[in-house]
Write an enzyme that holds these catalytic residues in place. Structure first.
Site: not given
Length: 348
Positions: A165, A293, A321
């Site tokens: 991320s 996502d 995600h």
């Protein structure tokens, strides 16, 4: 030469049918192995500190991190019980070595003889950092400092890097800026990286689930830590704007951007995005993003023409995600570390 595009699916369970359920269930309920770490604190040139959490075969809860440990790791590297390979793993926004993905990945590689280290972005290791600044999505300077510190301790290891991320975006930005000078890394990977911060930030600010679950979760800790900083450093932070921020756009405009040298949030999200730098990456790099996502919809993901020939763009239709749950109920998190290991081994 354009990047290689891989659309091989992640076999998510049928009972987790879309990106939100895959993201939330992986984070909260999916089973994974756990690992413990030994912490090393490293001072930064600007008077701050970064905490590095280490794990390796034979590294137990009573092990002291220091020169003796690194000498022992160097001696055992390449033996029957320990590999010469190492992994530097960068966590995501408000994450740490305790995050579900960090635990699953670290345990997987440690079990195969690797040395794994999770450096914490400033203020994310459980203790406030020393300065008014914190960290941000384009913090490539700190990524470089962390990588250099690891390399200095175990220079003979075959090092790999992965970021999840926010950590993935910061790592990819670093790799693009570094170009060939990052060649001491054997390979790298950015997982669920919000490579287009403008698109990702605006997406998180829209929709009931995005605002009520993800944005609320991030702002709860971000605002608390920032308001505590304001008490320690009076006059450096716009307390009213931070306290009233309703989404990441308003928070980053009030604190992250001005504190870290950006004109405003638009300037920050534009300049800190890694997507424009993917063309400059010069080492084998996996950029893994599920097309469902909820933080960065598939239409914003890079195309092969937007990345260098050293890059593999793996864009499965499912995965959520930083999740990629697979298997029977309650699912597991094995697919992601296996995908990373496959890329590190084969380059595909």
């Amino acid at each position: 030469m354009p990047a290689y595009l891989d659309t091989t699916p992640c076999p998510t369970p049928a009972w987790l049918p879309e990106g939100h359920s895959q993201t939330i269930f992986a984070s909260q309920f999916s089973s994974h192995h756990h690992t413990s770490f030994q912490r090393e604190r490293v001072d930064t040139p600007d008077g701050d500190f970064i905490d590095f959490d280490w794990t390796a075969p034979g590294l137990g809860p009573d092990t002291t991190v220091g020169p003796d440990l690194f000498a022992r790791l160097a001696e055992t590297a390449g033996t029957a019980t320990a590999s010469r390979d190492g992994l530097v793993l960068f966590h995501g926004l408000e994450g740490s070595s305790a995050s579900h993905y960090a635990q699953a990945i670290s345990q997987y590689f440690r079990a195969r003889g690797w040395t794994v280290v999770v450096p914490h972005f400033r203020g994310c290791s459980g203790e406030p950092n020393r300065l008014p600044r914190a960290y941000h999505s384009g913090d490539s300077a700190d990524v470089g400092f962390m990588l250099d510190a690891v390399r200095q301790r175990l220079p003979q290891m075959r090092w790999h890097a992965a970021g999840i991320s926010l950590g993935g975006n910061a790592l990819l930005k670093y790799l693009g800026e570094a170009g060939g000078t990052a060649g001491w890394l054997a390979a790298a990977a950015g997982v669920s990286a919000p490579v287009d911060l403008m698109a990702g930030g605006r997406t998180l600010g829209t929709g009931l689930i995005n605002r009520r679950i993800y944005t609320h979760m991030f702002l709860r800790t971000l605002k608390s830590k920032t308001l505590q900083k304001a008490q320690r450093f009076p006059g450096t932070i716009d307390v009213l704007r931070v306290a009233n921020a309703r989404d990441l756009y308003e928070f980053d405009d009030a604190y992250t951007a001005p504190t870290h040298g950006f004109r405003d949030v638009d300037d920050y999200w534009t300049r800190a995005s890694s997507k424009p730098l993917l063309m400059d990456i010069a080492i084998p790099t996996l950029v893994l993003n599920a097309r469902n996502d909820p933080f960065l919809p598939g239409r914003y993901l890079p195309t092969p023409e937007q990345a260098s020939g050293h890059v593999v763009l793996h864009q499965p239709a499912q995965g959520g995600h930083a999740g990629f749950p697979t298997g029977s109920f309650p699912s597991n998190l094995n697919w992601l570390p296996r995908r990373l290991a496959e890329f590190f081994r084969t380059g595909r």
